[in-house]
Design an enzyme around this catalytic site. Structure first.
Site, short mmCIF file in Angstrom:
data_model
loop_
_atom_site.label_atom_id
_atom_site.label_comp_id
_atom_site.label_asym_id
_atom_site.label_seq_id
_atom_site.Cartn_x
_atom_site.Cartn_y
_atom_site.Cartn_z
N ARG A 9 0.80 -1.23 0.00
CA ARG A 9 0.00 0.00 0.00
C ARG A 9 0.84 1.28 0.00
O ARG A 9 0.43 2.30 0.57
CB ARG A 9 -0.96 0.02 1.20
N SER A 45 -10.70 1.62 3.26
CA SER A 45 -10.00 1.17 4.47
C SER A 45 -9.26 2.34 5.12
O SER A 45 -8.57 3.09 4.44
CB SER A 45 -9.00 0.07 4.12
N GLU A 75 -4.09 4.56 6.55
CA GLU A 75 -3.97 4.52 5.09
C GLU A 75 -4.59 5.77 4.49
O GLU A 75 -4.20 6.22 3.43
CB GLU A 75 -4.69 3.27 4.56
#
Length: 326
Positions: free
Chosen positions: A194, A245, A316
């Site tokens: 990520r 998320s 995130e």
């Protein structure tokens, strides 16, 4: 405890009266592009919260993007890039400087000979996956549920179902704040879970090329794509505004599991709620949350998970504007 960091910058405050014409906007010379002042960002972000952009421009072509950057430099303004607005939280105070939305940069080209598709930064990954499926090209089925753009997917190495952007990326084109364009290959980007070295960087992804596999029956690829989308809809709260998320998974554990086992599912601060369907989602419940509510809930989740499991959850979600530091 890992703290959520704001991406704010101090801008040179300009007088709208001295820059704006009678139309209430500035036309960039040689383009059809206009810069507008104090534009609410709520409709440009998936959370549907946050204050205004001090200045906003939405270019449709690279030439307009370059003209926008030139204007920002001439006015000594900081620049913030905004894609689909799906992985960020905008402060209630808004964002200083010039916000450049890439949502209209959506050119797409399929190269049948190479089996590659090249798409501009603002193209939605979900739309790109659908277009590929319609042609019978495999490799993007997993991306149909990704809520962001091509540019954001490259920067964040977005992924799903144990696959990621870096698995199919061939090369990308980036533009620096001075308008200079450079081509980067996958090894240049230092991809990991990520993230890439473009995260937190001032360069903008303007185009990306992906390697796919042409030649399949379109109906078969469309069926796989639809199945991937249905799976995400079954497990994630798509019925309420969210950013996707909120936290990265702290390998080998899962953020959602730690949050749920901390008893936080359904926990609410103001209009922000830990989603009942998926604990790693914070939703704008009944569309009544403020950015401050969401930020406070992010910090509370971090505190509770660390207190119980001694695990630091790393956000995130990206923050734009000013947020409390304590």
């Amino acid at each position: 405890m890992i703290q959520v960091k704001s991406e704010s910058q101090n801008s040179t405050k300009l007088s709208p009266e001295s820059l704006l014409g009678k139309s209430g906007q500035i036309s960039l010379p040689g383009t059809n592009c206009t810069v507008k002042a104090e534009v609410p960002l709520t409709k440009l972000t998936s959370y549907r919260v946050g204050g205004p952009a001090e200045w906003l421009v939405i270019p449709q072509h690279l030439e307009e993007l370059q003209a926008s950057l030139e204007w920002a430099q001439s006015q000594k303004l900081p620049v913030t890039f905004l894609g689909a607005g799906s992985n960020l939280l905008v402060s209630d105070r808004g964002v200083p400087g010039l916000v450049i939305s890439t949502r209209k940069l959506r050119q797409t080209n399929f190269d049948a000979e190479m089996g590659q598709v090249t798409a501009s930064a603002g193209q939605l990954m979900a739309i790109l996956a659908t277009k590929a499926a319609d042609k019978g090209w495999q490799g993007l089925e997993w991306a149909v549920g990704i809520p962001g753009t091509v540019g954001g997917a490259v920067v964040m190495n977005a992924g799903a179902h144990n696959l990621a952007t870096s698995d199919i990326l061939v090369k990308t084109k980036v533009m620096s704040l001075d308008g200079h364009i450079k081509h980067l290959m996958v090894p240049d980007l230092d991809f990991s879970y990520r993230t890439s070295n473009l995260q937190g960087d001032s360069r903008l992804v303007v185009e990306a090329t992906f390697q796919l596999q042409p030649g399949a029956e379109p109906q078969e690829v469309k069926a796989l794509t639809e199945a991937a989308l249905n799976l995400r809809h079954q497990s994630q709260p798509y019925d309420l505004p969210s950013c996707g998320s909120v936290f990265r998974n702290p390998h080998p554990q899962y953020a959602a599991r730690l949050i749920e086992q901390s008893g936080l599912k359904g926990h609410t601060i103001g209009g922000a709620q830990v989603a009942q369907k998926h604990a790693n989602f914070i939703v704008n419940y009944n569309h009544q949350a403020s950015a401050s509510d969401i930020f406070e809930l992010i910090c509370y989740i971090q505190q509770q998970v660390h207190q119980r499991w001694e695990v630091n959850l790393e956000p995130e979600v990206r923050l734009l504007g000013n947020f409390p530091t304590n």
